[in-house]
Design an enzyme around this catalytic site. Structure first.
Site, PDB file in Angstrom:
ATOM      1  N   HIS A  82      38.491  22.000  49.527  1.00  0.00           N
ATOM      2  CA  HIS A  82      37.131  22.197  50.030  1.00  0.00           C
ATOM      3  C   HIS A  82      36.314  23.013  49.040  1.00  0.00           C
ATOM      4  O   HIS A  82      36.811  23.956  48.446  1.00  0.00           O
ATOM      5  CB  HIS A  82      37.163  22.935  51.372  1.00  0.00           C
ATOM      6  CG  HIS A  82      35.894  22.786  52.148  1.00  0.00           C
ATOM      7  ND1 HIS A  82      35.682  21.756  53.026  1.00  0.00           N
ATOM      8  CD2 HIS A  82      34.766  23.524  52.153  1.00  0.00           C
ATOM      9  CE1 HIS A  82      34.477  21.866  53.553  1.00  0.00           C
ATOM     10  NE2 HIS A  82      33.893  22.931  53.045  1.00  0.00           N
ATOM     11  N   ASP A 161      31.883  24.504  64.948  1.00  0.00           N
ATOM     12  CA  ASP A 161      31.377  24.578  63.570  1.00  0.00           C
ATOM     13  C   ASP A 161      30.411  23.434  63.299  1.00  0.00           C
ATOM     14  O   ASP A 161      29.417  23.614  62.609  1.00  0.00           O
ATOM     15  CB  ASP A 161      32.525  24.538  62.559  1.00  0.00           C
ATOM     16  CG  ASP A 161      31.976  24.404  61.146  1.00  0.00           C
ATOM     17  OD1 ASP A 161      31.336  25.364  60.679  1.00  0.00           O
ATOM     18  OD2 ASP A 161      32.120  23.328  60.547  1.00  0.00           O
ATOM     19  N   ARG A 168      22.600  26.026  61.136  1.00  0.00           N
ATOM     20  CA  ARG A 168      22.392  26.948  60.006  1.00  0.00           C
ATOM     21  C   ARG A 168      21.649  26.258  58.869  1.00  0.00           C
ATOM     22  O   ARG A 168      20.838  26.868  58.177  1.00  0.00           O
ATOM     23  CB  ARG A 168      23.745  27.476  59.505  1.00  0.00           C
ATOM     24  CG  ARG A 168      24.373  28.492  60.445  1.00  0.00           C
ATOM     25  CD  ARG A 168      25.832  28.756  60.093  1.00  0.00           C
ATOM     26  NE  ARG A 168      26.023  29.130  58.714  1.00  0.00           N
ATOM     27  CZ  ARG A 168      27.000  28.657  57.930  1.00  0.00           C
ATOM     28  NH1 ARG A 168      27.890  27.813  58.395  1.00  0.00           N
ATOM     29  NH2 ARG A 168      27.094  29.048  56.691  1.00  0.00           N
ATOM     30  N   SER A 183      33.288  29.008  58.800  1.00  0.00           N
ATOM     31  CA  SER A 183      32.950  27.582  58.895  1.00  0.00           C
ATOM     32  C   SER A 183      33.996  26.756  58.160  1.00  0.00           C
ATOM     33  O   SER A 183      34.567  25.798  58.706  1.00  0.00           O
ATOM     34  CB  SER A 183      31.561  27.363  58.280  1.00  0.00           C
ATOM     35  OG  SER A 183      31.326  26.006  58.039  1.00  0.00           O
ATOM     36  N   LYS A 187      37.519  24.618  60.061  1.00  0.00           N
ATOM     37  CA  LYS A 187      37.726  23.171  59.884  1.00  0.00           C
ATOM     38  C   LYS A 187      39.070  22.900  59.229  1.00  0.00           C
ATOM     39  O   LYS A 187      39.788  21.984  59.605  1.00  0.00           O
ATOM     40  CB  LYS A 187      36.648  22.593  58.963  1.00  0.00           C
ATOM     41  CG  LYS A 187      35.290  22.497  59.586  1.00  0.00           C
ATOM     42  CD  LYS A 187      34.382  21.681  58.698  1.00  0.00           C
ATOM     43  CE  LYS A 187      33.827  22.494  57.547  1.00  0.00           C
ATOM     44  NZ  LYS A 187      32.492  23.000  57.746  1.00  0.00           N
TER      45      LYS A 187
HETATM   46  N1  URA Z   1      30.685  24.581  53.517  1.00  0.00           N
HETATM   47  C1  URA Z   1      31.024  24.646  54.825  1.00  0.00           C
HETATM   48  O1  URA Z   1      31.836  23.868  55.315  1.00  0.00           O
HETATM   49  N2  URA Z   1      30.448  25.593  55.565  1.00  0.00           N
HETATM   50  C2  URA Z   1      29.572  26.465  55.073  1.00  0.00           C
HETATM   51  O2  URA Z   1      29.099  27.296  55.810  1.00  0.00           O
HETATM   52  C3  URA Z   1      29.216  26.393  53.707  1.00  0.00           C
HETATM   53  C4  URA Z   1      29.792  25.433  52.937  1.00  0.00           C
END
Ligand code: URA
Length: 434
Positions: A82, A161, A168, A183, A187
């Site tokens: 990620h 999220d 957001r 966040s 996930k």
């Molecule tokens: N990527 C994400 O999944 N969440 C965030 O808040 C910022 C970048």
């Protein structure tokens, strides 16, 4: 408990309890607490920050707001990756097929664009028909059969999220360390992989501009991952200028395909090799970094990573012919050069502004409901350290609307700074936290 009191408490700078965090996540997920109250709380968090304990409770509450995927039916050590988000960050598009072609199963959950940054799902949708709406069964079967599957956040996976992320994005509350860490990690924990490799961006195009904050974010996420019993590593990488040359959904897909054909930009290839070697080490198929990098280079050279990309696109309903013929990807009608107004070395790029240029062209969302134009964006011709003469081409704008092209061009020119002296080269990989 009342949401009003929770907002007030955070607004006054106090620490929220686990019960208060569970209450607001539960209520927001179920829809009993409205967007406007959560927006107010997010803004209060932005200004007042969260403690380590609050961040931990928020992560766990969001991870458990839906299903926790059980991927034990996938053979081998499943790795997820990620990025915290950047400009021109098409890493997953090239990296995941490279890693899968080396034999490490990639079970990845991806997101859409956020703020001035792009998202992997939007980019992948440049392949006609491509879907990330996979059932759990199909996700698992695809990883076992193809070696790679990417899914979007389903309604069941960290739904808190999913709602917060979209909120957001349009309320200027993205760039807060606790909100980003919770966040991403909620996930990742819900998505069930055994190992997580994080690309934490730092610089003007990242949500964490200061390296010190990016390192703190990386450390926070590695701690959360390890506490949850997962191998977690984080690479902190430079985002003071776009990664590679392409910015914009289909344009970035094309650059990823070029990379798998052995023609990738040096910075992008280096980042893929650095992150990829962590993923191979996590998958325990290599003894050391040197061996891992050699394996990754080999799957580029022998085109097996390119073939893997095509298999993956096809397995998710996409038309894979574009992998071998990128001219089939969405194309903009207007392609215009941006000409330098100065002579000199490019000393600085206001990187987030380049992401905003792509947004202006239609490549990102202005509101939660916006449709995006996959074909538009920017191809850079010059980056930091290059010398240019007045009138030379700095970039090409790809647009479908003349007015938007003009607005993006002006903004682009204002984002480039020049100097008589060649600037010092900045390091791409800042540090690695394992
Ligand atoms: N990527 C994400 O999944 N969440 C965030 O808040 C910022 C970048």
């Amino acid at each position: 408990m009342r949401m009003y009191d929770v907002i007030m408490k955070k607004r006054n700078g106090e620490e929220l309890s686990k019960a208060e965090i569970d209450y607001f996540i539960d209520g927001y997920t179920k829809g009993t607490i409205p967007d406007y109250q959560v927006s107010a709380l997010m803004m209060a968090v932005f200004f007042r920050k969260m403690t380590e304990a609050e961040t931990h409770y928020l992560t766990m509450a969001m991870a458990h707001s839906g299903e926790m995927l059980d991927l034990s039916a996938i053979h081998g050590i499943k790795v997820d990756k990620h990025s915290t988000g950047g400009v021109g960050d098409k890493t997953s598009l090239a990296l995941t097929p490279m890693v899968a072609a080396c034999g490490v199963p990639v079970a990845k959950m991806s997101g859409r664009g956020l703020g001035h940054t792009g998202g992997t799902i939007d980019k992948l949708e440049s392949f006609p028909g491509f879907t990330t709406a996979l059932t759990r069964e199909r996700f698992i079967a695809n990883v076992n059969r193809v070696g790679i599957a990417i899914m979007g956040q389903t309604a069941d996976l960290a739904p808190a999220d999913k709602k917060l992320y979209a909120l957001r994005d349009v309320t200027a509350t993205v760039d807060n360390m606790s909100l980003i860490a919770s966040s991403i990690m909620s996930k990742k924990l819900a998505a069930g992989a055994d190992a997580i490799v994080l690309d934490v961006k730092t610089g003007r195009g990242a949500f964490m501009r200061r390296q010190k904050d990016a390192v703190a974010l990386a450390e926070e996420m590695v701690k959360i991952g390890k506490n949850a019993g997962k191998y977690t590593a984080a690479v902190v990488s430079d985002m003071n200028q776009p990664l590679g040359f392409a910015v914009g959904n289909a344009l970035e897909v094309r650059e990823a395909i070029d990379t798998l054909n052995g023609n990738g930009p040096a910075d992008f290839v280096e980042l893929c090799l650095t992150l990829g070697s962590r993923m191979l080490l996590a998958g325990r198929i290599c003894e050391n970094e040197k061996e891992a990098r050699e394996k990754l280079q080999k799957v580029i050279d022998d085109k097996s990573a390119l073939k893997k990309l095509a298999e993956f696109v096809e397995a998710q309903n996409g038309d894979a012919s574009a992998v071998y013929n990128p001219d089939l990807l969405p194309k903009a009608n207007i392609i215009e050069p941006v000409l330098s107004e100065y002579d000199g070395y490019i000393s600085y790029i206001v990187c987030d502004e380049i992401g905003i240029c792509s947004l202006i062209l239609g490549g990102g969302r202005e509101t939660k409901e916006s449709e995006i134009d996959l074909s538009v964006g920017i191809i850079l011709k010059k980056k930091v350290g290059d010398y240019v003469r007045k009138g030379e081409t700095l970039a090409y704008i790809h647009a479908n609307d003349r007015e938007k092209a003009e607005a993006a061009k002006r903004r682009f020119l204002d984002a480039y700074f020049f100097s008589d002296r060649k600037p010092a080269k900045s390091k791409l990989i800042k540090t690695i936290i394992e």
